[in-house]
Design an enzyme around this catalytic site. Sequence first.
Site, PDB file in Angstrom:
ATOM      1  N   GLU A 189       1.273  -1.438  -0.109  1.00 55.89           N
ATOM      2  CA  GLU A 189      -0.177  -0.235   0.236  1.00 55.89           C
ATOM      3  C   GLU A 189       0.986   1.160  -0.491  1.00 55.89           C
ATOM      4  O   GLU A 189       0.044   2.098  -0.283  1.00 55.89           O
ATOM      5  CB  GLU A 189      -0.918   0.291   1.463  1.00 55.89           C
ATOM      6  CG  GLU A 189      -2.010  -0.949   1.405  1.00 55.89           C
ATOM      7  CD  GLU A 189      -1.868  -1.736   2.028  1.00 55.89           C
ATOM      8  OE1 GLU A 189      -0.512  -2.408   2.597  1.00 55.89           O
ATOM      9  OE2 GLU A 189      -2.626  -2.684   2.888  1.00 55.89           O
ATOM     10  N   SER A 213      -0.171 -10.578   7.198  1.00 60.86           N
ATOM     11  CA  SER A 213      -1.453  -9.273   6.988  1.00 60.86           C
ATOM     12  C   SER A 213      -1.160  -8.237   7.961  1.00 60.86           C
ATOM     13  O   SER A 213      -0.892  -8.441   8.953  1.00 60.86           O
ATOM     14  CB  SER A 213      -2.529 -10.430   6.775  1.00 60.86           C
ATOM     15  OG  SER A 213      -3.502  -9.032   7.431  1.00 60.86           O
TER      16      SER A 213
END
Length: 333
Positions: free
Chosen positions: A141, A241
């Site tokens: 991201e 994650s």
Amino acid sequence: MTQDQPTTQPSARPPLQIKLANPRGFCAGVDRAIDIVNRALDVFGPPIYVRHEVVHNRFVVDSLRERGAVFVEELHEVPDDVIVIFSAHGVSQAVQQEAEARGLKVFDATCRAGDQGAHGSAALRQAWPGVRSDRPRRPPEVEGTMGRYDTRYGGAIYLVEDEQDVRELPVRDPSRLAFVTQTTLSMDDTAKVIDALRERFPEIQGPRKDDICYATQNRQDAVRELAQGSELVLVVGSVNSSNSNRLRELSERMGTPAYLIDDASQIDAAWLEGVASIGITAGASAPEVLVKGVIERLTELGAAAPEELDGRAETITFSMPRELREQVIVSEA
Ligand code: 0CN
């Protein structure tokens, strides 16, 4: 002669209680990203190339791989004339341009919520241009958002991970400064970094609070409640994650030990010794089927039926790319 006496059983331990966080698991962006890969496989057939794990979950990635998805880290690993899907975490402008230059057919599974950070960064490019960071491995991201920044005007973009980074920022003109945040961070830690930024640079522009997405916030609020009423918390999610790790961390910060597990096979029965209540949650990229497996395993180990906590309802959905929407075929009678 002996008379039958009523037998006094040693008081049996009450069954282990299970509480389920609400909300937990898949968010709208993850749902859409996985649907895009599945629909692309249905419509075009394998192989479908996916740049980066579409979401950070081992089970999801393995299942899609079995259907014919091919996961790569960079576009140079992709042959010409194939279909490529960008993962939910987004890509930089350079990657997008490379795909266009090569004429690859792309479906962009970037999360619509995560995209706001990227768009925020794109909007800043007229005033605060430039890209710079020396961190070798950044989350995708961050890579995507920083790579949306236009370097042509000679400014700079920095990755700031903690208050120390804020103190060391080499800013030339504090009146021309802005920030965006990754969407899957810890709300508490991010608030501290933003406070430090606002303190050092009172003129800094940015979102009113942060760019942490609705799903990350809701799951962090839910795990807070879960941890309060549990002696142990299990977070279903993969080790890479970010948002799943933040859930485990938050539980531990609240004083409730927590484990991050991919699935039921990773439960160690010794964790349950002396534990009367166990909380279960799942990161935004972890499917509910894995939570079910965890409940089944705990039931085998003596747990009672789970109780779901009241939580915040999530109704948000993101639409599919037009070409991949289900076609309704109307046949004549
Ligand atoms: O686990 P994810 O794939 O991503 P991170 O939490 O590691 O950033 O979850 C989906 C979120 C997005 C984008």
